[in-house]
Design an enzyme around this catalytic site. Structure first.
Site, PDB file in Angstrom:
ATOM      1  N   LEU A 219      45.769  50.200  69.654  1.00 32.93           N
ATOM      2  CA  LEU A 219      44.981  49.580  70.718  1.00 32.93           C
ATOM      3  C   LEU A 219      45.823  48.723  71.647  1.00 32.93           C
ATOM      4  CD1 LEU A 219      41.842  48.492  68.640  1.00 32.93           C
ATOM      5  CD2 LEU A 219      42.141  50.552  70.030  1.00 32.93           C
ATOM      6  N   GLY A 220      46.930  48.200  71.151  1.00 30.48           N
ATOM      7  CA  GLY A 220      47.782  47.354  71.978  1.00 30.48           C
ATOM      8  C   GLY A 220      48.974  46.879  71.184  1.00 30.48           C
TER       9      GLY A 220
ATOM     10  N   GLY B 189      52.495  43.949  71.438  1.00 35.40           N
ATOM     11  CA  GLY B 189      53.219  42.897  72.133  1.00 35.40           C
ATOM     12  C   GLY B 189      54.358  42.398  71.272  1.00 35.40           C
TER      13      GLY B 189
ATOM     14  N   MET C 145      54.538  39.895  69.397  1.00 32.74           N
ATOM     15  CA  MET C 145      54.164  39.293  68.127  1.00 32.74           C
ATOM     16  C   MET C 145      53.407  40.235  67.194  1.00 32.74           C
ATOM     17  SD  MET C 145      55.388  36.321  67.848  1.00 32.74           S
ATOM     18  CE  MET C 145      56.289  35.239  68.954  1.00 32.74           C
TER      19      MET C 145
ATOM     20  N   LYS D 151      45.738  44.161  62.687  1.00 33.40           N
ATOM     21  CA  LYS D 151      46.899  43.669  63.426  1.00 33.40           C
ATOM     22  C   LYS D 151      48.091  43.540  62.491  1.00 33.40           C
ATOM     23  CE  LYS D 151      48.547  40.165  66.642  1.00 33.40           C
ATOM     24  NZ  LYS D 151      48.206  39.038  67.499  1.00 33.40           N
TER      25      LYS D 151
ATOM     26  N   ASP E 118      47.191  29.947  72.624  1.00 35.03           N
ATOM     27  CA  ASP E 118      47.486  31.039  73.559  1.00 35.03           C
ATOM     28  C   ASP E 118      46.198  31.532  74.216  1.00 35.03           C
ATOM     29  OD1 ASP E 118      49.331  32.656  74.897  1.00 35.03           O
ATOM     30  OD2 ASP E 118      49.040  34.321  73.509  1.00 35.03           O
TER      31      ASP E 118
END
Length: 464
Positions: free
Chosen positions: A20-21, A23, A25, A43, A139
């Site tokens: 899904l994504g 980055g 981290m 995640k 964040d």
């Protein structure tokens, strides 16, 4: 072992599907929970370094994620599981398929001031719950606010600072997080607190309403310098712009408190913006001084209802309550004031039910009409406060979704003897058995609604 069709299996339970994504981290996957037969988001966190450094990072993430997992709030992502697997740390969360606020702006354009203020209230209530749990987000930005199918906001991605172990800058001078959304105290490597998250919320609101970050300068160095030292470029007219500018003050002590910000945003939603500046700049009055009520009818009604709910929760907790009860941000309130309160489109004359949060001393779910909230009590009435809500009952851990009788109002709650995590919940002529696990992994109703006549302890009552 679970057989997967081309997908990686994590901990012999979660079958990874599409990514899904990703980055710096972590990487987020759509996955299938084989045990509970549901789709989730998984995640995979990318911990920097190795050996002792990586172990320390994992401990920090686990500590912070556990704090977030204890938060029960409609606008905070549900965390289902935390696990170490294949040398890494994985967080299993609810899957929110509606995309993020940043994607919403890119695809559909800017939000109106009222829409922006409404989103701000939702994210603020989520942050209040997170701060009450002793954690910070660190964040807050449009990409970390997801949208459910009904358009409501969900705050997610709490792992940034815990993973890095730093508030803003790493030991090599690299920035952890998104510089244009950071509070200046983070970039200066100064102490951070809830006001730092509110600064980031102010930048987020500016982007939603104008499409621009007030500190974006084109490169990392210039942007970081602007956040730390330059005045913001807020291209948002009217009262909402005033709110944003107040939030972006370089001095955390001069930013609005959460209660002041909530009143200001609610004034915009309710169409009473003339009170915004006065609300934000309201000075602290000495004890016993009369406080001026805001012109926002919605905010006033909500404070009254909350105060009434807190009064009931304090009574349940065994704290002594006299003729006055201290609410969210109001002065002493008499029983006559808490006896009749209007919230939304209905009138609440009493709190319907109070339910203790398992495993959290002094915290309660309070149900009134078609809404609920989370309150926390201490050793005296003055310490009682709202932690989250009000929110629709249908959103309460999704246990009552689709049950019209229960979402319109809960009449009573009784604990099941011998089990601190099970409760009978009554509404109208039906009841439910629900289970609320302390780690939130086993939440939900254990049965469909049943008639009251099936509950053995009610059989002595006459039904004719």
């Amino acid at each position: 072992m679970i057989e997967s069709v081309g997908g990686r299996v994590v901990a012999d339970r979660y079958v990874l599907a599409d990514r899904l994504g990703s980055g710096g981290m972590g990487t987020v996957w759509r996955a299938w929970d084989h045990l509970l037969q549901r789709t989730v988001a998984v995640k995979e966190l990318h911990a920097a370094g190795g050996g002792y450094e990586q172990q320390a990072s994992m401990r920090r993430v686990l500590s912070e994620a556990r704090a977030i997992a204890r938060v029960t709030h409609a606008h905070v992502i549900d965390i289902y599981d935390l696990l170490e697997f294949d040398g890494g740390l994985w967080i299993v969360m609810e899957l929110v398929p509606g995309g993020s606020l940043s994607e919403r702006v890119r695809s559909s354009g800017l939000l109106s001031p009222v829409e922006t203020a409404r989103v701000g209230l939702e994210v603020l209530s989520a942050l209040d719950a997170v701060h009450a749990a002793g954690a910070l987000h660190r964040d807050v930005k449009p990409a970390n606010v997801l949208l459910r199918a009904d358009g409501s906001s969900v705050l997610t991605d709490f792992g940034i600072a815990a993973l890095s172990g730093h508030t803003g800058l790493t030991g090599t001078g690299a920035v952890v997080g998104s510089p244009e959304y950071m509070a200046p105290e983070r970039l200066r490597d100064q102490p951070v607190g809830p006001a730092s998250d509110l600064f980031s919320l102010g930048v987020t609101l500016c982007f939603l309403a104008s499409g621009q970050s007030p500190f974006a300068r084109g490169d990392l160095t210039a942007t970081s310098f602007a956040v730390a030292f330059e005045p913001p470029s807020v291209h948002v007219p009217g009262p909402l712009g005033d709110v944003i500018e107040q939030l972006l003050d370089k001095d955390p002590a001069k930013r609005p408190s959460s209660a002041q910000l909530a009143d200001a945003l609610q004034s915009i939603v309710d169409g009473a913006p003339q009170t915004v500046q006065a609300t934000l700049r309201q000075s602290v009055r000495p004890p016993g001084a009369n406080r001026r009520r805001t012109a926002s009818a919605g905010a006033s009604r909500r404070r009254t209802a909350i105060t009434g709910a807190i009064a009931v929760a304090v009574l349940v907790a065994g704290a002594g309550v006299t003729a006055s009860v201290v609410g969210d941000d109001s002065g002493p309130v008499s029983p006559e004031q808490t006896g009749q309160a209007s919230t939304g489109a209905h009138t609440v004359s009493r709190v319907d039910a109070v339910m203790p949060v398992p495993g959290v001393q002094g915290r309660f779910w309070v149900f009134a009409g078609s809404e609920y909230m989370v309150v926390e009590t201490g050793a005296d009435p003055a310490s009682a406060r709202r932690v989250g809500g009000p929110s629709p009952i249908a959103q309460w851990r999704k246990t009552f979704g689709g049950l019209d009788s229960f979402t319109s109002g809960i009449d009573a709650v009784l604990p099941v003897p011998g089990d601190a995590h099970r409760f009978w919940v009554f509404s109208g002529d039906e009841y439910l058995l629900v289970h609320i696990a302390g780690d939130r992994s086993g939440k939900g109703r254990l049965q469909e609604p049943r008639p009251l006549t099936d509950w053995p302890s009610l059989r002595p009552f006459r039904t004719d």
